[in-house]
Design a protein around this motif. Structure first.
Motif, PDB file in Angstrom:
ATOM      1  N   ALA A 240     -15.723 -43.935   6.490  1.00 28.16           N
ATOM      2  CA  ALA A 240     -14.952 -43.876   7.739  1.00 28.16           C
ATOM      3  C   ALA A 240     -15.642 -44.692   8.830  1.00 28.16           C
ATOM      4  N   ALA A 241     -16.976 -44.674   8.870  1.00 30.29           N
ATOM      5  CA  ALA A 241     -17.702 -45.380   9.933  1.00 30.29           C
ATOM      6  C   ALA A 241     -18.841 -46.187   9.320  1.00 30.29           C
ATOM      7  N   PRO A 242     -19.131 -47.387   9.864  1.00 30.63           N
ATOM      8  CA  PRO A 242     -20.218 -48.212   9.315  1.00 30.63           C
ATOM      9  C   PRO A 242     -21.549 -47.469   9.296  1.00 30.63           C
ATOM     10  N   GLU A 243     -21.802 -46.572  10.287  1.00 31.67           N
ATOM     11  CA  GLU A 243     -23.077 -45.832  10.320  1.00 31.67           C
ATOM     12  C   GLU A 243     -23.215 -44.934   9.086  1.00 31.67           C
ATOM     13  N   ASP A 244     -22.101 -44.385   8.636  1.00 29.51           N
ATOM     14  CA  ASP A 244     -22.160 -43.502   7.458  1.00 29.51           C
ATOM     15  C   ASP A 244     -22.603 -44.304   6.236  1.00 29.51           C
ATOM     16  N   PHE A 245     -22.066 -45.508   6.099  1.00 31.19           N
ATOM     17  CA  PHE A 245     -22.455 -46.374   4.980  1.00 31.19           C
ATOM     18  C   PHE A 245     -23.935 -46.739   5.095  1.00 31.19           C
ATOM     19  N   GLN A 246     -24.369 -47.129   6.295  1.00 31.49           N
ATOM     20  CA  GLN A 246     -25.769 -47.550   6.475  1.00 31.49           C
ATOM     21  C   GLN A 246     -26.732 -46.417   6.146  1.00 31.49           C
ATOM     22  N   LYS A 247     -26.307 -45.196   6.437  1.00 33.55           N
ATOM     23  CA  LYS A 247     -27.152 -44.022   6.180  1.00 33.55           C
ATOM     24  C   LYS A 247     -27.462 -43.879   4.675  1.00 33.55           C
ATOM     25  N   HIS A 248     -26.514 -44.241   3.849  1.00 35.60           N
ATOM     26  CA  HIS A 248     -26.684 -44.043   2.397  1.00 35.60           C
ATOM     27  C   HIS A 248     -27.196 -45.279   1.670  1.00 35.60           C
ATOM     28  N   ARG A 249     -27.009 -46.459   2.289  1.00 31.65           N
ATOM     29  CA  ARG A 249     -27.326 -47.712   1.605  1.00 31.65           C
ATOM     30  C   ARG A 249     -28.825 -47.788   1.292  1.00 31.65           C
ATOM     31  N   GLY A 250     -29.139 -48.146   0.049  1.00 32.53           N
ATOM     32  CA  GLY A 250     -30.543 -48.342  -0.336  1.00 32.53           C
ATOM     33  C   GLY A 250     -31.287 -47.055  -0.672  1.00 32.53           C
ATOM     34  N   LYS A 251     -30.593 -45.911  -0.651  1.00 30.42           N
ATOM     35  CA  LYS A 251     -31.273 -44.628  -0.938  1.00 30.42           C
ATOM     36  C   LYS A 251     -31.511 -44.438  -2.437  1.00 30.42           C
ATOM     37  N   LEU A 252     -30.602 -44.945  -3.264  1.00 26.15           N
ATOM     38  CA  LEU A 252     -30.755 -44.800  -4.715  1.00 26.15           C
ATOM     39  C   LEU A 252     -30.881 -46.199  -5.304  1.00 26.15           C
ATOM     40  N   ARG A 253     -32.085 -46.527  -5.809  1.00 25.76           N
ATOM     41  CA  ARG A 253     -32.328 -47.897  -6.269  1.00 25.76           C
ATOM     42  C   ARG A 253     -33.029 -47.881  -7.618  1.00 25.76           C
ATOM     43  N   ILE A 254     -32.658 -48.841  -8.457  1.00 26.65           N
ATOM     44  CA  ILE A 254     -33.320 -48.970  -9.763  1.00 26.65           C
ATOM     45  C   ILE A 254     -33.889 -50.383  -9.873  1.00 26.65           C
ATOM     46  N   ASP A 255     -35.171 -50.460 -10.237  1.00 30.83           N
ATOM     47  CA  ASP A 255     -35.775 -51.761 -10.515  1.00 30.83           C
ATOM     48  C   ASP A 255     -36.601 -51.648 -11.796  1.00 30.83           C
ATOM     49  N   ARG A 256     -37.169 -52.763 -12.200  1.00 36.19           N
ATOM     50  CA  ARG A 256     -37.897 -52.816 -13.470  1.00 36.19           C
ATOM     51  C   ARG A 256     -39.078 -51.839 -13.481  1.00 36.19           C
ATOM     52  N   GLU A 257     -39.801 -51.786 -12.375  1.00 38.83           N
ATOM     53  CA  GLU A 257     -40.979 -50.915 -12.318  1.00 38.83           C
ATOM     54  C   GLU A 257     -40.583 -49.457 -12.564  1.00 38.83           C
ATOM     55  N   LEU A 258     -39.480 -49.034 -11.950  1.00 36.58           N
ATOM     56  CA  LEU A 258     -39.036 -47.641 -12.122  1.00 36.58           C
ATOM     57  C   LEU A 258     -38.635 -47.372 -13.577  1.00 36.58           C
ATOM     58  N   LEU A 259     -37.868 -48.291 -14.148  1.00 30.95           N
ATOM     59  CA  LEU A 259     -37.452 -48.104 -15.562  1.00 30.95           C
ATOM     60  C   LEU A 259     -38.677 -48.029 -16.465  1.00 30.95           C
ATOM     61  N   ASP A 260     -39.627 -48.961 -16.273  1.00 30.71           N
ATOM     62  CA  ASP A 260     -40.833 -48.988 -17.120  1.00 30.71           C
ATOM     63  C   ASP A 260     -41.637 -47.698 -16.965  1.00 30.71           C
ATOM     64  N   GLU A 280     -32.871 -57.349  -0.351  1.00 34.07           N
ATOM     65  CA  GLU A 280     -33.646 -56.805  -1.478  1.00 34.07           C
ATOM     66  C   GLU A 280     -33.889 -55.299  -1.349  1.00 34.07           C
ATOM     67  N   ASP A 281     -34.272 -54.836  -0.162  1.00 32.77           N
ATOM     68  CA  ASP A 281     -34.648 -53.434  -0.005  1.00 32.77           C
ATOM     69  C   ASP A 281     -33.465 -52.476  -0.155  1.00 32.77           C
ATOM     70  N   PHE A 282     -32.257 -53.037  -0.121  1.00 35.38           N
ATOM     71  CA  PHE A 282     -31.070 -52.179  -0.194  1.00 35.38           C
ATOM     72  C   PHE A 282     -30.303 -52.361  -1.503  1.00 35.38           C
ATOM     73  N   ASN A 283     -30.818 -53.217  -2.410  1.00 34.24           N
ATOM     74  CA  ASN A 283     -30.099 -53.460  -3.675  1.00 34.24           C
ATOM     75  C   ASN A 283     -30.193 -52.217  -4.558  1.00 34.24           C
ATOM     76  N   GLU A 284     -29.047 -51.680  -4.958  1.00 32.53           N
ATOM     77  CA  GLU A 284     -29.098 -50.507  -5.852  1.00 32.53           C
ATOM     78  C   GLU A 284     -29.603 -50.908  -7.241  1.00 32.53           C
ATOM     79  N   LEU A 285     -29.435 -52.198  -7.593  1.00 30.72           N
ATOM     80  CA  LEU A 285     -29.900 -52.674  -8.888  1.00 30.72           C
ATOM     81  C   LEU A 285     -30.652 -53.981  -8.652  1.00 30.72           C
ATOM     82  N   SER A 286     -31.962 -53.936  -8.842  1.00 27.99           N
ATOM     83  CA  SER A 286     -32.796 -55.095  -8.501  1.00 27.99           C
ATOM     84  C   SER A 286     -32.529 -56.281  -9.423  1.00 27.99           C
ATOM     85  N   HIS A 287     -32.627 -57.468  -8.848  1.00 31.30           N
ATOM     86  CA  HIS A 287     -32.500 -58.694  -9.646  1.00 31.30           C
ATOM     87  C   HIS A 287     -33.681 -58.867 -10.596  1.00 31.30           C
ATOM     88  N   ASP A 288     -34.738 -58.063 -10.415  1.00 29.71           N
ATOM     89  CA  ASP A 288     -35.859 -58.235 -11.353  1.00 29.71           C
ATOM     90  C   ASP A 288     -35.516 -57.695 -12.747  1.00 29.71           C
TER      91      ASP A 288
END
Ligand code: NCD
Length: 340
Positions: A240-260, A280-288
Motif C-alpha cells: 500500500a505504501a513505499p515505506e512498507d516495502f522498504q521496511k521488508h526489503r533485504g530482510k530475507l537474503r540468500i547468498d553462497r556463504e549462507l548456503l555453504d 547488493e545489500d537488498f538482493n534476496e538472491l545474491s549474484h554470487d
C-alpha cells in the motif's frame, strides 16, 4: 485423454493432480521442439491472444514462444495504456471482442479474479498468467516440473518457502500444487509476520489430507534442513505504501556463504524471477550464486517453454498429433538444452 480439452487453466485449486501429471508427460514430449531439435506445425492457423496488462518478460514471451513453437501465431498486448482499457472499456467487453479473434487467451492482470472474469466472457480457453495476488498456475507447473526433473517426486521432502508469502501469487500456486500432487511434505514458511502465507493457502495444503506439515519462521536460518528452497522478491507493486516495502526489503537474503555454511550440500534453490538486483545489500538472491549447480532458476525459465507448449497442446487437443507434422530444424541453431 487428459480431460483438459477446451478447459481454462486459471487456478491450481481447479486442476486435478492427474491433469498436472498429463501436463508433465506432455511437456516431456515437447522438449525436443522446445529446445530446437525438431520442428512441429501442429497449431498452424491457430491464433493466441497474449494479453498482458501488468509488467512481464518471461511469462509473456514464453507463452508466445511456446505457441509459435507449435506452429501457431501470436497477437500481443503489453500494458494498459495502449489498449482500450485506458478509454474506460470493461475487461469483459475487451475479452468478448478478443474471443472473436483468437483460439486461446492468455492474460495477466493486476486484479485478482481477472482471468476468471475473462473466461466468463468468452467461449475459448483462457490461461491465467498471473492475476493480482491470486494465482500463477503455469509458473507453479514449471517450478514443480523442474523439481521432478532434478530430484524426482518430492514426497516427504522439507521444502522451505521464503520471501513475500502474502503477495507472491507464484508461491500460492506453488504450495497448492505441491500439496495436491505429493504426500508428506514438510512445508516451512519463512516470512515476517505481516507477510506470512494467507490462510486460504494453508487451508488448501492441510485440506489435501496428504500428511503435509506446516511450520512458520521469520528468520532465513530456517532453511538449514531444507531439501528444496524457494525464495521470491518482495512484491513491491502490491504494498500500500513505499515505506512498507522498504521496511521488508533485504530482510530475507540468500547468498553462497549462507548456503555453504548452514544448508544441506545438495539443496535445490528455486526463484521464479525477476530477482531484485538493484542494490547488493537488498538482493534476496545474491549474484554470487550465478552458475552454482544448486541454483535451478534458469532451468525454471527454460522449462517455461515445454510446460506452456504442453498446456496449449492439451487444451487445444493436439498433443497426440504433434508427431504427424515433425520437420527438421532448418536454421543455424545451437543444439539447445539437452533433452532429458
Ligand atoms: C512472477 C509474477 O509475475 O508473479 N513473475 C513470473 O512470472 N516469473 C514473480 C514476481 O514477479 O516476483
Amino acid at each position: 485423454m487428459s480431460g483438459l480439452k477446451g478447459k481454462d487453466v486459471i487456478r491450481i485449486t481447479d486442476l486435478q493432480a492427474e491433469e498436472a501429471r498429463a501436463i508433465f508427460d506432455t511437456a516431456k514430449q515437447m522438449e525436443p521442439f522446445a529446445f530446437r531439435q525438431k520442428v512441429t506445425r501442429v497449431l498452424e492457423g491457430a491464433v493466441l491472444a497474449n494479453l498482458f496488462f501488468e509488467p512481464s518478460t518471461r511469462t509473456r514471451v514464453s507463452f508466445g514462444t511456446a505457441f509459435n513453437r507449435l506452429g501457431g501465431s501470436v497477437r500481443d498486448t503489453s500494458g494498459t495504456q495502449t489498449t482500450s482499457l485506458s478509454k474506460g472499456e470493461s475487461l469483459a467487453d475487451t475479452a468478448r471482442v478478443i474471443g472473436g479473434y483468437a483460439d486461446v487467451i492468455t492474460i495477466r492482470h493486476a486484479q485478482t479474479g481477472a482471468a476468471q472474469e475473462v473466461a466468463n466472457a468468452v467461449d475459448i480457453p483462457v490461461v491465467n498468467g498471473g492475476d493480482g495476488v491470486g494465482e500463477h498456475p503455469t509458473q507453479a507447473l514449471l517450478d514443480v516440473y523442474t523439481i521432478e526433473a532434478k530430484l524426482g517426486q518430492p514426497n516427504g521432502k522439507t521444502i522451505a518457502i521464503a520471501g513475500d508469502l502474502k503477495f507472491a501469487r507464484v508461491i500460492h500456486s506453488f504450495a497448492r500444487l505441491l500439496a495436491k500432487m505429493y504426500q508428506g511434505i514438510n512445508f516451512k514458511f519463512i516470512a515476517s509476520t505481516e507477510l506470512q502465507m494467507p490462510e486460504n493457502v494453508r487451508e488448501s495444503i492441510l485440506g489435501a489430507e496428504r500428511q503435509h506439515q506446516i511450520s512458520t519462521y521469520d528468520s532465513i536460518s530456517a532453511i538449514s534442513d531444507a531439501d528444496i528452497i524457494y525464495i521470491t522478491r518482495m512484491q513491491e507493486e502490491r504494498f500500500a505504501a513505499p515505506e512498507d516495502f522498504q521496511k521488508h526489503r533485504g530482510k530475507l537474503r540468500i547468498d553462497r556463504e549462507l548456503l555453504d555454511r548452514i544448508c544441506k550440500p545438495n539443496v535445490m534453490l528455486l526463484h521464479p524471477m525477476p530477482r531484485d538486483s538493484r542494490e547488493e545489500d537488498f538482493n534476496e538472491l545474491s549474484h554470487d550464486l550465478d552458475g552454482d549447480p544448486r541454483l535451478a532458476m534458469f532451468d525454471q525459465t527454460d522449462n517455461g517453454i515445454p510446460i506452456r507448449m504442453a498446456i496449449f497442446a492439451l487444451i487445444l487437443d493436439v498433443a497426440d498429433q504433434v508427431e504427424k507434422t515433425v520437420r527438421p530444424v532448418n536454421w543455424h541453431a545451437p543444439r539447445g538444452k539437452p533433452v532429458r
